[in-house]
Design a protein around this motif. Structure first.
Motif, PDB file in Angstrom:
ATOM      1  N   ASP A  76       9.721  -1.798   4.717  1.00  0.00           N
ATOM      2  CA  ASP A  76       9.397  -2.550   3.512  1.00  0.00           C
ATOM      3  C   ASP A  76       8.376  -3.622   3.858  1.00  0.00           C
ATOM      4  N   ILE A  77       7.637  -4.061   2.852  1.00  0.00           N
ATOM      5  CA  ILE A  77       6.636  -5.112   3.053  1.00  0.00           C
ATOM      6  C   ILE A  77       7.129  -6.361   2.338  1.00  0.00           C
ATOM      7  N   GLU A  78       7.290  -7.424   3.089  1.00  0.00           N
ATOM      8  CA  GLU A  78       7.823  -8.665   2.554  1.00  0.00           C
ATOM      9  C   GLU A  78       6.883  -9.234   1.492  1.00  0.00           C
ATOM     10  N   GLY A  79       7.413  -9.506   0.318  1.00  0.00           N
ATOM     11  CA  GLY A  79       6.622 -10.045  -0.778  1.00  0.00           C
ATOM     12  C   GLY A  79       6.073  -8.977  -1.711  1.00  0.00           C
ATOM     13  N   THR A 107       7.489  -3.142  -4.237  1.00  0.00           N
ATOM     14  CA  THR A 107       7.173  -1.779  -4.667  1.00  0.00           C
ATOM     15  C   THR A 107       6.328  -1.019  -3.656  1.00  0.00           C
ATOM     16  N   TYR A 108       5.953  -1.644  -2.565  1.00  0.00           N
ATOM     17  CA  TYR A 108       5.167  -0.994  -1.522  1.00  0.00           C
ATOM     18  C   TYR A 108       6.061  -0.731  -0.311  1.00  0.00           C
ATOM     19  N   HIS A 151       4.389   7.873   8.045  1.00  0.00           N
ATOM     20  CA  HIS A 151       3.464   6.807   8.434  1.00  0.00           C
ATOM     21  C   HIS A 151       2.371   6.563   7.394  1.00  0.00           C
ATOM     22  N   GLU A 152       2.654   6.837   6.133  1.00  0.00           N
ATOM     23  CA  GLU A 152       1.721   6.569   5.040  1.00  0.00           C
ATOM     24  C   GLU A 152       2.280   5.446   4.175  1.00  0.00           C
ATOM     25  N   LEU A 153       1.385   4.704   3.519  1.00  0.00           N
ATOM     26  CA  LEU A 153       1.787   3.624   2.629  1.00  0.00           C
ATOM     27  C   LEU A 153       1.909   4.169   1.221  1.00  0.00           C
ATOM     28  N   LEU A 176      -3.348  -4.412  -1.230  1.00  0.00           N
ATOM     29  CA  LEU A 176      -2.091  -4.563  -1.948  1.00  0.00           C
ATOM     30  C   LEU A 176      -2.308  -5.562  -3.075  1.00  0.00           C
ATOM     31  N   LYS A 177      -2.175  -5.111  -4.302  1.00  0.00           N
ATOM     32  CA  LYS A 177      -2.380  -5.961  -5.485  1.00  0.00           C
ATOM     33  C   LYS A 177      -3.703  -6.707  -5.403  1.00  0.00           C
TER      34      LYS A 177
END
Length: 82
Positions: free
Chosen positions: A16-19, A22-23, A29-31, A56-57
């Motif tokens: 997971d990506i902090e902040g 939804t990503y 190994h893909e986002l 990202l955004k």
């Protein structure tokens, strides 16, 4: 009329990506990004000058910056041993 093709590819959520709830990074190994409709969209790696990273955004994050935001996905609600 625009035709959309959705390919069903099972992806296990690993990082997971902090902040950015939804990503996430999958086991391949893909986002990916989860849309409001619940679909998975693969985010492509991009280049900005000589730096590789992801957008990202509408904010560019280099791989070095993004590595600091990664957290291991916690599987909650599942009993141990299953």
């Amino acid at each position: 009329m625009i035709k959309r093709y959705i390919h069903w590819v099972p992806v296990q959520r690993l990082w997971d990506i902090e902040g950015y709830p939804t990503y996430f990074f999958g086991d391949d190994h893909e986002l990916y990004r989860i849309t409001k409709r619940g679909e998975l969209k693969r985010i492509r790696r991009s280049m900005k000058r000589y730096t590789q990273g992801y957008v990202l955004k509408s904010t560019f994050y280099s791989l070095k910056q993004l590595r600091l935001l990664l957290r291991r996905h916690d599987l909650t609600g599942r009993p141990a041993g299953f």
